[in-house]
Motif scaffolding. Sequence first.
Motif, PDB file in Angstrom:
ATOM      1  N   VAL A 172      40.830  57.409  42.390  1.00  0.00           N
ATOM      2  CA  VAL A 172      40.198  56.203  41.864  1.00  0.00           C
ATOM      3  C   VAL A 172      39.085  55.727  42.793  1.00  0.00           C
ATOM      4  O   VAL A 172      37.998  55.343  42.341  1.00  0.00           O
ATOM      5  CB  VAL A 172      41.246  55.092  41.644  1.00  0.00           C
ATOM      6  N   TYR A 215      45.886  45.762  43.665  1.00  0.00           N
ATOM      7  CA  TYR A 215      46.141  46.718  42.578  1.00  0.00           C
ATOM      8  C   TYR A 215      45.355  46.311  41.334  1.00  0.00           C
ATOM      9  O   TYR A 215      44.653  47.129  40.720  1.00  0.00           O
ATOM     10  CB  TYR A 215      47.638  46.750  42.286  1.00  0.00           C
ATOM     11  N   ASN A 243      41.892  48.244  39.594  1.00  0.00           N
ATOM     12  CA  ASN A 243      41.956  48.687  38.202  1.00  0.00           C
ATOM     13  C   ASN A 243      40.919  47.968  37.346  1.00  0.00           C
ATOM     14  O   ASN A 243      40.320  48.571  36.439  1.00  0.00           O
ATOM     15  CB  ASN A 243      43.355  48.479  37.639  1.00  0.00           C
ATOM     16  N   LYS A 261      37.855  49.777  35.280  1.00  0.00           N
ATOM     17  CA  LYS A 261      37.660  49.489  33.851  1.00  0.00           C
ATOM     18  C   LYS A 261      36.256  48.981  33.573  1.00  0.00           C
ATOM     19  O   LYS A 261      35.614  49.369  32.593  1.00  0.00           O
ATOM     20  CB  LYS A 261      38.702  48.472  33.380  1.00  0.00           C
ATOM     21  N   SER A 295      43.056  54.999  36.818  1.00  0.00           N
ATOM     22  CA  SER A 295      43.608  53.748  37.352  1.00  0.00           C
ATOM     23  C   SER A 295      44.625  54.089  38.413  1.00  0.00           C
ATOM     24  O   SER A 295      45.094  55.230  38.516  1.00  0.00           O
ATOM     25  CB  SER A 295      44.248  52.912  36.241  1.00  0.00           C
TER      26      SER A 295
END
Length: 338
Positions: free
Chosen positions: A11, A322, A326, A330, A337
Amino acid sequence: MKVQVENIRKVSSEILMASGVPKEHADMVADTIVYAHTRGKHTHGLGRINIYLRKIKENLMAADTPMEVLHDFGAVCHYDAHNGFGQVAAYIGMQTAIERAEKFGIGFVLVKDSNNFGTAGYFSKLAADKKMIGFVCANSGPAIAPAVGGKALFGTNPISMAYPTDDPENPVIFDMATSTAARGKIRLAAKNGESIPADWALDENGQPTIDPNKALLGSMLPIGGYKGVGLSLMVDFLAGLMSGAAFAGDVKNLNHKTELSRYGHALIAIDITKFMDYNEYLEKNEYLTGRVHEYGGTLPGEHSFEYVKQYRDEVDIPDKQYAEINDIAKSLGLTCSL
């Protein structure tokens, strides 16, 4: 929140690439982020990604890190990172130092106009992984006052030294800030609404504080009093003044809103085999290690190595962090993710 380490790597890299960072460089930065989290140095990991993206967007940091060679003379090399990623600059710098050490016995590299490189131990370890001694230091934004209660002038200027052992996965790695605690720990406490120990920092009036927000407006307490100030000065001289980077309080913190950071790095690699047979070195090193343990001590990096063994595959990160990562992924149209 428990997160798979490989997800952190993937990620991080994809977010950086989506923001214009070349894949090779994004992978370098992602590897340093993984290193930080798997050694319990969470302040130097995912939490900085949002800062990088803002700085790239506002032209305060280069997505690419164009390492320009300014001087190249035998064992010595001098780079201009042109305000790119500190991790990339330090990685390339240490690889150059290692190459020069293979030829000359020592490699000495200075880097100007860079950014914070994360965890210093990652870069000294690069030399230890090649059976060499590694030394790294860097200056940073003002956080430590040269006089108690005065205005901050020097950074928490990280210093790291590493040397190999008979266990390739467990070199000795000394990694310290010149303050009692790393500034990143105070930022993290502020973000999480937590208090800090009273011996970490002073507020802007020169008084001890447990409020991280007041601490960020004041100054960090140097480790060992005037000795910590002296170390900070020496790092500012070597990594800042000598490299041509900002120094003497002119370095800007990584998250500065309007100006380039202009950090400086110094990286050294020493080829042990130019001084003694490597097996002889290992024997002497084993004797030294044994004596430290015999006297009840531990070696720098031992606790971190135990942490790595426990969290090699999965680590805990704060729920806020976290969600933040994410959300960033997005917003960039990524399907990955944590």
